[in-house]
Scaffold this motif. Structure first.
Motif, PDB file in Angstrom:
ATOM      1  N   ASP A 151       9.616   1.015  -3.052  1.00 49.40           N
ATOM      2  CA  ASP A 151       9.646   0.590  -1.764  1.00 49.40           C
ATOM      3  C   ASP A 151       8.408   1.239  -1.049  1.00 49.40           C
ATOM      4  O   ASP A 151       8.622   1.537   0.213  1.00 49.40           O
ATOM      5  N   HIS A 178      15.372  -0.549  -3.086  1.00 46.79           N
ATOM      6  CA  HIS A 178      15.692  -1.579  -2.209  1.00 46.79           C
ATOM      7  C   HIS A 178      16.272  -1.092  -0.957  1.00 46.79           C
ATOM      8  O   HIS A 178      15.907  -1.333   0.053  1.00 46.79           O
ATOM      9  N   ASP A 212       8.815  -3.294  -4.883  1.00 44.98           N
ATOM     10  CA  ASP A 212       8.455  -3.430  -3.750  1.00 44.98           C
ATOM     11  C   ASP A 212       7.268  -2.549  -3.388  1.00 44.98           C
ATOM     12  O   ASP A 212       7.145  -1.875  -2.435  1.00 44.98           O
ATOM     13  N   HIS A 225       6.148  -0.754  -0.245  1.00 49.02           N
ATOM     14  CA  HIS A 225       5.462  -1.881   0.858  1.00 49.02           C
ATOM     15  C   HIS A 225       4.160  -1.799   1.340  1.00 49.02           C
ATOM     16  O   HIS A 225       3.883  -1.574   2.657  1.00 49.02           O
ATOM     17  N   HIS A 232      15.370  -2.206  -9.475  1.00 49.21           N
ATOM     18  CA  HIS A 232      15.073  -2.459  -7.808  1.00 49.21           C
ATOM     19  C   HIS A 232      16.204  -2.329  -6.964  1.00 49.21           C
ATOM     20  O   HIS A 232      16.734  -1.625  -6.224  1.00 49.21           O
ATOM     21  N   HIS A 266      16.243   2.100   1.676  1.00 48.47           N
ATOM     22  CA  HIS A 266      14.712   2.803   1.668  1.00 48.47           C
ATOM     23  C   HIS A 266      15.214   4.345   2.193  1.00 48.47           C
ATOM     24  O   HIS A 266      14.716   4.834   3.049  1.00 48.47           O
TER      25      HIS A 266
HETATM   26 FE   LIG Z   1      11.903  -2.525   0.001  1.00 47.44          FE
END
Ligand SMILES: [Fe+2]
Ligand SMILES: [Fe+2]
Length: 427
Positions: free
Chosen positions: A108, A287, A139, A110, A252, A289
């Motif tokens: 994650d 997934h 992610d 991002h 994930h 955070h």
């Molecule tokens: Fe995420």
């Protein structure tokens, strides 16, 4: 993904091939489409070999797969795009080796809304300087259809990713649609078993077997493994469970978590029996955070399975990104503060999760029994394997160790040391 003027150079970036001891995949992207790319590599800089790309039409995307390498050996390499630069990579341990090894994990990132990830990569390199490879839990980019997001990741990661293999798993932001999945396969050239069905694969590494699952199922977006992936997972877990190796799953989507996405019943119903049957040592996912650790079935004679939320890789400013916030009033975060240790704080009061408590649970007895610790701060996970001992740390931005575990196992029919928690900081 459109290859447009907005395109910038990526890489070089590394990942292991099917055998991490003898193979390395080196990728890069060029500003202009080119053909005839090559890698020059060798142990001795005075006697480098050249391997050319598979001939094809001119393209931005360049991939060279090196095979027949020496295990656990440092190589120097150059790429045709940047002839004046030299980087290094190190091959992994052969299957069955009991030598120690280390890796880091998070998910994650991002990229794009989360920028300056270069600081994060630097932190991981400085606080775990001997780690052999990096496990990504998906992610990595916020929008897999947006070239800016990919560019941002590879810009921030350019120094780090050139020298350490990244073994990634799919995330929903990367691959929850077919179009995103295509972009993902154009970016990460892992040793997939059958990419038509999903980007899943496994690595035998030393005395461990690492399973990378596609919890988006080739862009279909369902977190449970579809039939073919499930059959592959079941078959290979059965095979390796008998071989006295550490067994780790990386994916994930979360199984146990008290974050906004909570504990989906369906994931619990599918994965817990698999872990029980095949004595899986640990499952890592993102997934949600944050960082959180659960020790499930710890009283079983085989020692149980550790489940980790390791999705706090969101850059320094973005830990509350979506998941941990109010989510437009749909959910309220229920932890008492930035840290949650249910043995100390008790179980937080029930609250609606993003699914309105329809598909998941969050604060029930299983969480109360099994949660060891959680922290709502950016961090990454550092794992060291030395024979039958696993040492794990969750390390934060200020280099603080939030959680520190040491787990002993004693082979097939394993039993973990009940005193394994070395230290949990007094939050
Ligand atoms: Fe995420
Ligand atoms: Fe996600």
């Amino acid at each position: 993904m459109e290859e447009s003027a907005a395109f910038v150079e990526w890489g070089p970036y590394l990942s292991y091939g099917k055998d991490p001891a003898m193979s390395m995949t080196i990728c890069w992207r060029s500003q202009q489409p080119t053909a005839g790319g090559w890698i020059k590599y060798g142990i001795d800089p005075d006697s480098m070999q050249v391997v050319k790309e598979t001939p094809g039409t001119a393209t931005h995307i360049h991939v060279v797969r090196l095979t027949g390498l020496e295990p656990a050996t440092i190589y120097q390499y150059q790429i045709s795009r940047d002839k004046d630069k030299t980087w290094t990579f190190e091959t992994g341990l052969p299957a069955g080796s009991t030598k120690p090894f280390e890796f880091i994990i998070n998910g994650d990132m991002h990229a794009y809304p989360c920028n300056r990830l270069d600081r994060y990569f630097q932190l991981m390199a400085s606080e775990a300087p001997k780690h052999d490879f990096y496990v990504g839990l998906g992610d990595f980019v916020n929008d897999g259809l947006n070239i800016k997001h990919w560019n941002s990741l590879f810009y921030d990661g350019k120094d780090y990713l050139a020298t350490r293999p990244l073994m990634n798993a799919t995330g929903n932001h990367d691959t929850d649609k077919k179009e995103k999945y295509k972009n993902y396969l154009d970016a990460w050239f892992h040793p997939y078993v059958n990419p038509v069905e999903g980007a899943y694969y496994l690595l035998e590494y030393g005395n461990a077997v690492l399973f990378f699952l596609d919890s988006c199922n080739a862009g279909r977006g369902e977190p449970l493994p579809a039939d073919e992936q499930y059959a592959w997972l079941d078959e290979n877990l059965a095979k390796y469970a008998k071989q006295d190796r550490w067994i780790f799953l990386f994916m994930h989507h979360q199984i146990y978590s008290t974050g906004d996405f909570s504990c989906p019943y369906i994931m619990h119903d599918v994965f817990r029996p698999l872990c029980q049957q095949y004595h899986v040592d640990a499952v890592f996912y993102g997934h949600d955070h944050h960082y959180e650790c659960f020790w499930v079935d710890r009283d079983a004679d085989w020692g149980g399975t550790l489940f980790f939320v390791a999705g706090a890789g969101c850059g320094q400013h973005h830990i509350d990104h979506g998941i941990m916030g109010d989510r437009d009033g749909m959910t309220k975060y229920v932890w008492p503060g930035r840290f949650l240790n249910v043995r100390k704080h008790g179980v937080p009061p029930p609250s609606k999760n993003i699914n309105g408590l329809v598909k998941g649970f969050r604060n029930d007895d299983l969480v109360k029994e099994c949660q060891l610790f959680g922290v709502l701060e950016p961090n990454f996970v550092h794992v060291k394997i030395d024979g039958d001992v696993m040492e794990l740390k969750s390390i934060g931005w200020q280099k603080q160790v939030y959680h520190h575990l040491r787990v002993n196992r004693t082979g097939a029919g394993r039993k973990w040391d009940p005193g394994c928690e070395l230290a949990i900081m007094d939050y």
